[in-house]
Design a protein around this motif. Structure first.
Motif, PDB file in Angstrom:
ATOM      1  N   ALA A  98       0.823  -1.213   0.000  1.00 60.01           N
ATOM      2  CA  ALA A  98       0.000   0.000   0.000  1.00 60.01           C
ATOM      3  C   ALA A  98       0.858   1.264   0.000  1.00 60.01           C
ATOM      4  CB  ALA A  98      -0.954  -0.004   1.190  1.00 60.01           C
ATOM      5  N   ALA A  99       1.997   1.231   0.681  1.00 59.90           N
ATOM      6  CA  ALA A  99       2.880   2.397   0.734  1.00 59.90           C
ATOM      7  C   ALA A  99       3.456   2.731  -0.636  1.00 59.90           C
ATOM      8  CB  ALA A  99       4.007   2.160   1.736  1.00 59.90           C
ATOM      9  N   ASP A 100       3.606   1.721  -1.480  1.00 56.46           N
ATOM     10  CA  ASP A 100       4.265   1.902  -2.775  1.00 56.46           C
ATOM     11  C   ASP A 100       3.324   1.920  -3.968  1.00 56.46           C
ATOM     12  OD1 ASP A 100       6.715   1.914  -1.471  1.00 56.46           O
ATOM     13  OD2 ASP A 100       6.992  -0.243  -1.702  1.00 56.46           O
ATOM     14  N   ASN A 101       2.024   1.725  -3.730  1.00 55.14           N
ATOM     15  CA  ASN A 101       1.085   1.574  -4.843  1.00 55.14           C
ATOM     16  C   ASN A 101      -0.201   2.340  -4.593  1.00 55.14           C
ATOM     17  OD1 ASN A 101       2.310  -0.713  -6.661  1.00 55.14           O
ATOM     18  ND2 ASN A 101       2.621  -1.363  -4.545  1.00 55.14           N
ATOM     19  N   VAL A 102      -1.018   2.407  -5.625  1.00 63.75           N
ATOM     20  CA  VAL A 102      -2.356   2.979  -5.555  1.00 63.75           C
ATOM     21  C   VAL A 102      -3.296   1.962  -6.172  1.00 63.75           C
ATOM     22  CG1 VAL A 102      -3.861   4.833  -6.389  1.00 63.75           C
ATOM     23  CG2 VAL A 102      -1.508   5.351  -5.717  1.00 63.75           C
ATOM     24  N   GLY A 103      -4.450   1.759  -5.554  1.00 59.90           N
ATOM     25  CA  GLY A 103      -5.432   0.827  -6.085  1.00 59.90           C
ATOM     26  C   GLY A 103      -5.808  -0.216  -5.056  1.00 59.90           C
ATOM     27  N   ALA A 104      -6.283  -1.342  -5.544  1.00 58.09           N
ATOM     28  CA  ALA A 104      -6.724  -2.423  -4.660  1.00 58.09           C
ATOM     29  C   ALA A 104      -5.915  -3.680  -4.943  1.00 58.09           C
ATOM     30  CB  ALA A 104      -8.209  -2.699  -4.868  1.00 58.09           C
ATOM     31  N   MET A 105      -5.652  -4.457  -3.877  1.00 53.63           N
ATOM     32  CA  MET A 105      -4.870  -5.677  -4.034  1.00 53.63           C
ATOM     33  C   MET A 105      -5.411  -6.761  -3.115  1.00 53.63           C
ATOM     34  SD  MET A 105      -2.404  -7.445  -5.359  1.00 53.63           S
ATOM     35  CE  MET A 105      -1.353  -6.321  -6.248  1.00 53.63           C
ATOM     36  N   SER A 106      -5.577  -7.934  -3.697  1.00 54.34           N
ATOM     37  CA  SER A 106      -5.979  -9.118  -2.938  1.00 54.34           C
ATOM     38  C   SER A 106      -4.888  -9.488  -1.951  1.00 54.34           C
ATOM     39  CB  SER A 106      -6.209 -10.283  -3.914  1.00 54.34           C
ATOM     40  OG  SER A 106      -6.320 -11.499  -3.221  1.00 54.34           O
ATOM     41  N   TRP A 107      -5.296 -10.022  -0.814  1.00 56.91           N
ATOM     42  CA  TRP A 107      -4.326 -10.498   0.157  1.00 56.91           C
ATOM     43  C   TRP A 107      -3.686 -11.807  -0.282  1.00 56.91           C
ATOM     44  CZ3 TRP A 107      -6.516  -9.486   5.723  1.00 56.91           C
ATOM     45  CH2 TRP A 107      -6.628  -8.100   5.909  1.00 56.91           C
ATOM     46  N   ARG A 108      -4.057 -12.321  -1.444  1.00 55.63           N
ATOM     47  CA  ARG A 108      -3.402 -13.523  -1.971  1.00 55.63           C
ATOM     48  C   ARG A 108      -1.897 -13.277  -2.084  1.00 55.63           C
ATOM     49  NH1 ARG A 108      -5.380 -17.754  -3.159  1.00 55.63           N
ATOM     50  NH2 ARG A 108      -7.435 -16.938  -3.655  1.00 55.63           N
ATOM     51  N   MET A 109      -1.530 -12.050  -2.451  1.00 53.05           N
ATOM     52  CA  MET A 109      -0.122 -11.707  -2.541  1.00 53.05           C
ATOM     53  C   MET A 109       0.555 -11.896  -1.177  1.00 53.05           C
ATOM     54  SD  MET A 109       1.676  -8.058  -3.341  1.00 53.05           S
ATOM     55  CE  MET A 109       1.743  -7.584  -1.614  1.00 53.05           C
ATOM     56  N   MET A 110      -0.108 -11.452  -0.114  1.00 54.12           N
ATOM     57  CA  MET A 110       0.431 -11.604   1.237  1.00 54.12           C
ATOM     58  C   MET A 110       0.527 -13.079   1.608  1.00 54.12           C
ATOM     59  SD  MET A 110      -1.191 -10.412   4.905  1.00 54.12           S
ATOM     60  CE  MET A 110      -2.664 -11.392   4.682  1.00 54.12           C
ATOM     61  N   ASN A 115       3.980 -17.597   2.739  1.00 44.44           N
ATOM     62  CA  ASN A 115       4.193 -19.041   2.607  1.00 44.44           C
ATOM     63  C   ASN A 115       5.492 -19.376   1.886  1.00 44.44           C
ATOM     64  OD1 ASN A 115       1.882 -19.889   3.980  1.00 44.44           O
ATOM     65  ND2 ASN A 115       0.616 -19.677   2.143  1.00 44.44           N
ATOM     66  N   ALA A 116       6.186 -18.350   1.424  1.00 41.03           N
ATOM     67  CA  ALA A 116       7.448 -18.569   0.713  1.00 41.03           C
ATOM     68  C   ALA A 116       8.542 -18.954   1.709  1.00 41.03           C
ATOM     69  CB  ALA A 116       7.850 -17.301  -0.037  1.00 41.03           C
ATOM     70  N   PRO A 117       9.453 -19.819   1.295  1.00 42.19           N
ATOM     71  CA  PRO A 117      10.523 -20.244   2.213  1.00 42.19           C
ATOM     72  C   PRO A 117      11.482 -19.108   2.576  1.00 42.19           C
ATOM     73  CG  PRO A 117      10.829 -21.193   0.031  1.00 42.19           C
ATOM     74  CD  PRO A 117       9.513 -20.487   0.009  1.00 42.19           C
ATOM     75  N   SER A 118      11.493 -18.043   1.786  1.00 41.91           N
ATOM     76  CA  SER A 118      12.470 -16.974   1.995  1.00 41.91           C
ATOM     77  C   SER A 118      11.954 -15.819   2.848  1.00 41.91           C
ATOM     78  CB  SER A 118      12.915 -16.433   0.636  1.00 41.91           C
ATOM     79  OG  SER A 118      11.802 -15.888  -0.040  1.00 41.91           O
ATOM     80  N   VAL A 135      -6.849 -13.260  11.102  1.00 43.74           N
ATOM     81  CA  VAL A 135      -6.718 -12.375   9.941  1.00 43.74           C
ATOM     82  C   VAL A 135      -6.140 -13.242   8.830  1.00 43.74           C
ATOM     83  CG1 VAL A 135      -5.547 -10.336   9.025  1.00 43.74           C
ATOM     84  CG2 VAL A 135      -6.437 -10.327  11.370  1.00 43.74           C
ATOM     85  N   LYS A 136      -7.028 -13.760   7.978  1.00 39.34           N
ATOM     86  CA  LYS A 136      -6.613 -14.774   7.014  1.00 39.34           C
ATOM     87  C   LYS A 136      -6.905 -14.414   5.562  1.00 39.34           C
ATOM     88  CE  LYS A 136      -7.074 -18.519  10.316  1.00 39.34           C
ATOM     89  NZ  LYS A 136      -7.771 -19.740  10.688  1.00 39.34           N
ATOM     90  N   ALA A 137      -7.869 -13.532   5.348  1.00 37.91           N
ATOM     91  CA  ALA A 137      -8.261 -13.213   3.977  1.00 37.91           C
ATOM     92  C   ALA A 137      -8.754 -11.772   3.933  1.00 37.91           C
ATOM     93  CB  ALA A 137      -9.364 -14.159   3.497  1.00 37.91           C
ATOM     94  N   GLY A 138      -8.571 -11.130   2.788  1.00 35.82           N
ATOM     95  CA  GLY A 138      -9.047  -9.761   2.667  1.00 35.82           C
ATOM     96  C   GLY A 138      -8.530  -9.065   1.431  1.00 35.82           C
ATOM     97  N   TYR A 139      -8.661  -7.753   1.458  1.00 36.70           N
ATOM     98  CA  TYR A 139      -8.230  -6.875   0.384  1.00 36.70           C
ATOM     99  C   TYR A 139      -7.682  -5.606   1.005  1.00 36.70           C
ATOM    100  CZ  TYR A 139      -9.031  -8.211  -4.451  1.00 36.70           C
ATOM    101  OH  TYR A 139      -8.893  -8.761  -5.694  1.00 36.70           O
ATOM    102  N   SER A 140      -6.732  -4.991   0.331  1.00 34.62           N
ATOM    103  CA  SER A 140      -6.231  -3.684   0.744  1.00 34.62           C
ATOM    104  C   SER A 140      -6.519  -2.688  -0.358  1.00 34.62           C
ATOM    105  CB  SER A 140      -4.727  -3.729   1.011  1.00 34.62           C
ATOM    106  OG  SER A 140      -4.464  -4.478   2.179  1.00 34.62           O
ATOM    107  N   LEU A 162     -14.551 -17.083   5.704  1.00 31.32           N
ATOM    108  CA  LEU A 162     -14.359 -16.774   4.288  1.00 31.32           C
ATOM    109  C   LEU A 162     -12.895 -17.003   3.936  1.00 31.32           C
ATOM    110  CD1 LEU A 162     -16.400 -13.467   3.678  1.00 31.32           C
ATOM    111  CD2 LEU A 162     -17.002 -15.797   3.008  1.00 31.32           C
ATOM    112  N   SER A 163     -12.664 -17.717   2.857  1.00 32.73           N
ATOM    113  CA  SER A 163     -11.300 -17.953   2.383  1.00 32.73           C
ATOM    114  C   SER A 163     -10.896 -16.822   1.440  1.00 32.73           C
ATOM    115  CB  SER A 163     -11.241 -19.284   1.625  1.00 32.73           C
ATOM    116  OG  SER A 163     -11.972 -19.170   0.409  1.00 32.73           O
ATOM    117  N   GLN A 164      -9.621 -16.801   1.067  1.00 36.24           N
ATOM    118  CA  GLN A 164      -9.194 -15.804   0.096  1.00 36.24           C
ATOM    119  C   GLN A 164      -9.866 -16.039  -1.253  1.00 36.24           C
ATOM    120  OE1 GLN A 164      -7.292 -13.034   0.937  1.00 36.24           O
ATOM    121  NE2 GLN A 164      -8.120 -12.364  -1.026  1.00 36.24           N
ATOM    122  N   ASP A 165     -10.126 -17.292  -1.612  1.00 38.36           N
ATOM    123  CA  ASP A 165     -10.879 -17.569  -2.845  1.00 38.36           C
ATOM    124  C   ASP A 165     -12.268 -16.941  -2.776  1.00 38.36           C
ATOM    125  OD1 ASP A 165      -8.797 -18.991  -4.023  1.00 38.36           O
ATOM    126  OD2 ASP A 165      -9.553 -20.948  -3.342  1.00 38.36           O
TER     127      ASP A 165
END
Length: 185
Positions: A98-110, A115-118, A135-140, A162-165
């Motif tokens: 959110a700090a670097d962008n404008v618009g809406a984004m699914s929490w799927r990215m989060m 879940n990434a190993p890194s 806090v498992k699913a949503g939108y920003s 509610l799931s992220q799907d």
């Protein structure tokens, strides 16, 4: 605040009356009244916990002090205290987005990032914290910058169950209306 389930198909929700909602927002006489209207309206779409933040003290490397920001939320006080005052937001992927962008984004990215190993130890703490508070699913929604130093956004957290799907399906059907309402408020 209690919310009701919309049934087996969460994208079938159609709360409607967005113009009536926006009219009530424009007629409201206090931030508290607008916030209460907004909490109720977003709950109709399945978002039962909201976190709004706005700062006029952003720099190239910081969003400024939370003490100098407007923070509105209906999350539990303990959640806000640890997330904001405890500084967890610094490592939260959706805050960074959110700090670097404008618009809406699914929490799927989060979800994918956490879940990434890194992932970093700080991001892992954010993931564990979010799980603890369901806090498992949503939108920003990240708002258009009004100046170089100003930035605002809102996190819309889906109600438990509610799931992220599910949330992505709701957003596919109603995202434009939800984004407009959040930008107006």
């Amino acid at each position: 605040m209690e919310t009701t389930q919309t049934g087996a198909n969460p994208s079938a929700v159609d709360p409607g009356d967005e113009f009536g909602f926006l009219e009530r927002v424009m007629q409201a006489t206090s931030v508290e009244d607008i916030w209460a209207l907004h909490i109720a309206k977003m709950a109709e779409y399945g978002f039962d916990r909201l976190l709004y933040a706005f700062t006029r003290f952003r720099t190239a490397t910081s969003l400024g002090s939370p003490d100098d920001s407007v923070i509105l939320s209906n999350h539990p006080v303990e959640f806000i205290h640890e997330f904001i005052q405890g500084g967890l937001y610094h490592a939260a992927p959706m805050v960074q987005w959110a700090a670097d962008n404008v618009g809406a984004m699914s929490w799927r990215m989060m979800i994918d990032r956490l879940n990434a190993p890194s992932i970093s130890p700080a991001e892992r703490r954010v993931a564990e914290f979010n799980r603890h508070y369901n806090v498992k699913a949503g939108y920003s929604v990240s708002f258009r910058d009004v100046s170089v130093r100003a930035k605002g956004g809102i996190g819309l957290c889906a109600r438990p169950g509610l799931s992220q799907d599910d949330v992505d399906a709701i957003w596919r059907d109603h995202g434009q209306k939800i984004a407009v309402m959040n930008n107006v408020v």
